[in-house]
Design a protein around this motif. Sequence first.
Motif, short mmCIF file in Angstrom:
data_model
loop_
_atom_site.label_atom_id
_atom_site.label_comp_id
_atom_site.label_asym_id
_atom_site.label_seq_id
_atom_site.Cartn_x
_atom_site.Cartn_y
_atom_site.Cartn_z
N ARG A 201 -13.92 6.58 4.65
CA ARG A 201 -13.96 6.18 3.24
C ARG A 201 -12.79 5.25 2.92
O ARG A 201 -11.80 5.18 3.67
N PRO A 202 -12.89 4.51 1.82
CA PRO A 202 -11.79 3.62 1.41
C PRO A 202 -10.52 4.41 1.08
O PRO A 202 -10.55 5.62 0.86
N ARG A 203 -9.42 3.69 1.04
CA ARG A 203 -8.13 4.30 0.69
C ARG A 203 -7.94 4.29 -0.83
O ARG A 203 -8.56 3.53 -1.56
N ARG A 204 -7.02 5.15 -1.27
CA ARG A 204 -6.57 5.15 -2.66
C ARG A 204 -5.06 4.95 -2.66
O ARG A 204 -4.34 5.63 -1.93
N PHE A 205 -4.60 4.02 -3.47
CA PHE A 205 -3.18 3.67 -3.49
C PHE A 205 -2.55 4.09 -4.82
O PHE A 205 -3.13 3.88 -5.89
N VAL A 206 -1.38 4.69 -4.71
CA VAL A 206 -0.62 5.14 -5.88
C VAL A 206 0.81 4.65 -5.72
O VAL A 206 1.39 4.74 -4.62
N ARG A 207 1.39 4.13 -6.79
CA ARG A 207 2.79 3.72 -6.73
C ARG A 207 3.67 4.95 -6.49
O ARG A 207 3.53 5.97 -7.16
N GLN A 208 4.58 4.81 -5.53
CA GLN A 208 5.50 5.90 -5.22
C GLN A 208 6.92 5.36 -5.28
O GLN A 208 7.29 4.46 -4.50
N VAL A 209 7.71 5.88 -6.16
CA VAL A 209 9.08 5.41 -6.34
C VAL A 209 9.88 5.66 -5.07
O VAL A 209 9.86 6.76 -4.51
N GLY A 210 10.57 4.63 -4.61
CA GLY A 210 11.44 4.77 -3.44
C GLY A 210 10.75 4.59 -2.11
O GLY A 210 11.42 4.56 -1.07
N VAL A 211 9.42 4.48 -2.10
CA VAL A 211 8.68 4.31 -0.84
C VAL A 211 8.50 2.81 -0.57
O VAL A 211 7.99 2.08 -1.42
N VAL A 212 8.91 2.38 0.61
CA VAL A 212 8.81 0.97 0.98
C VAL A 212 7.46 0.71 1.65
O VAL A 212 7.15 1.34 2.66
N PRO A 213 6.64 -0.17 1.10
CA PRO A 213 5.33 -0.45 1.71
C PRO A 213 5.48 -1.07 3.10
O PRO A 213 6.41 -1.84 3.35
#
Length: 417
Positions: A201-213
């Motif tokens: 299935r496709p991914r779901r993306f959520v902003r996460q503070v402090g996490v470097v993409p």
Amino acid sequence: MRVVVTTESRLIRTPDGSVWTSTTADHRFWRRYLSAFDQVRVVARVRDQREPPADRRRVDGEGVEVHAVPYYLGPWQYLRRRHLVRRAVGAAATADDAVILRVPSVLGTLLCAARVRQGLPFAVEVVGDPWDVFAKGVIRHPLRPLLRRRATGRLRRECRAAAAVSYVTESHLQARYPSAPGVPTVAVSSIDLPAEAFVARPRRFVRQVGVVPTIVAVGTLEQMYKGVDTLVLAVAQLAARGVRVRLVHLGEGQYRNRLHRLITEHGVADRVTLAGWVAPGTPLREQLDRADLFVMPSRTEGLPRALIEAMARALPAIGTRVGGIPELLPAADTVLPGDPSALATAIALMLDDPARMDAASARNLARARQFSRETLEPRRNGFYQMVRDAMSRPSSGADPSPPMLRADVPGPARIQT
């Protein structure tokens, strides 16, 4: 009937006579031609070596043999060995063989010229575009403009002379290198991904503070046509803009040290990892699954396997407007090649928009499914049967000019496997 197929892959032969490759063009790849033919003969450069490479994949085996051409690397080695190379290629096929040339290819051009001289038909599989291969910034050669004109003109003539033509793109290569009127053609990629290549299935993306993409890129460093230098400069620009990203590049080659110097000079050594070669299959998929965005900054492409594999893992992607990439990604997800500023902006805008990332993930996964084995295999097998049928009658194409088919100064050729 035996089919003789040329390739620009460079192979390794061990003392027991076994032939090996480090690419995906292994025995399974070449066995696909057995759907219409009784035997496959692969014509390739072969280098003798005591031990197989660590990342070995067997090429020869049941139904598949290798016709060794003297090994060379680059135009100057070719010039020193051209008589031996031509003799070996000329002996690769008989009048009773079907011939398929995977082009653009030095060996393919040599065998094409031999078939033309003998008045024998051949088919071509167009897997790359020499117009892009010889574009400014892709290779450095004083004769680059001349080589570009000669290579593109040669490929046009080969396609016009072929009895059947297959293209890895849906329209790009067809427009630039058309077949002769009435000649059977098909658009079918060399890529066919097995079921395990796809996520469910496709991914779901959520902003996460402090996490470097994490950005991932895949491509050889043997030449700079994959544009990894452009991507490194884009990462440096992102750093200057305060956008935090981490880049992992998968691939190896002679330009690794040059790229490492570029990374150091622009102060992004803490943001860029040159991970080296990663084996196809599960190891590569694991790397893709750890990333948030796939970037393909190429200066030239046919139809890129690495991008399709990333899309099959439901990765959003940014690519350049070259070759078949615009057939895979929407215009909003592409930039012009060789433009670090535009690439940095495209990356930042994508990463800053979780909803857009979600939509790109779903769209890319659906598009990649069109390259599944069960989808492409029947179409490809149909082409091979067309080739077998066409080999029984004279080619309907116009004779290419033999002098223009000579490969006196070979350049790199993109092979999409």
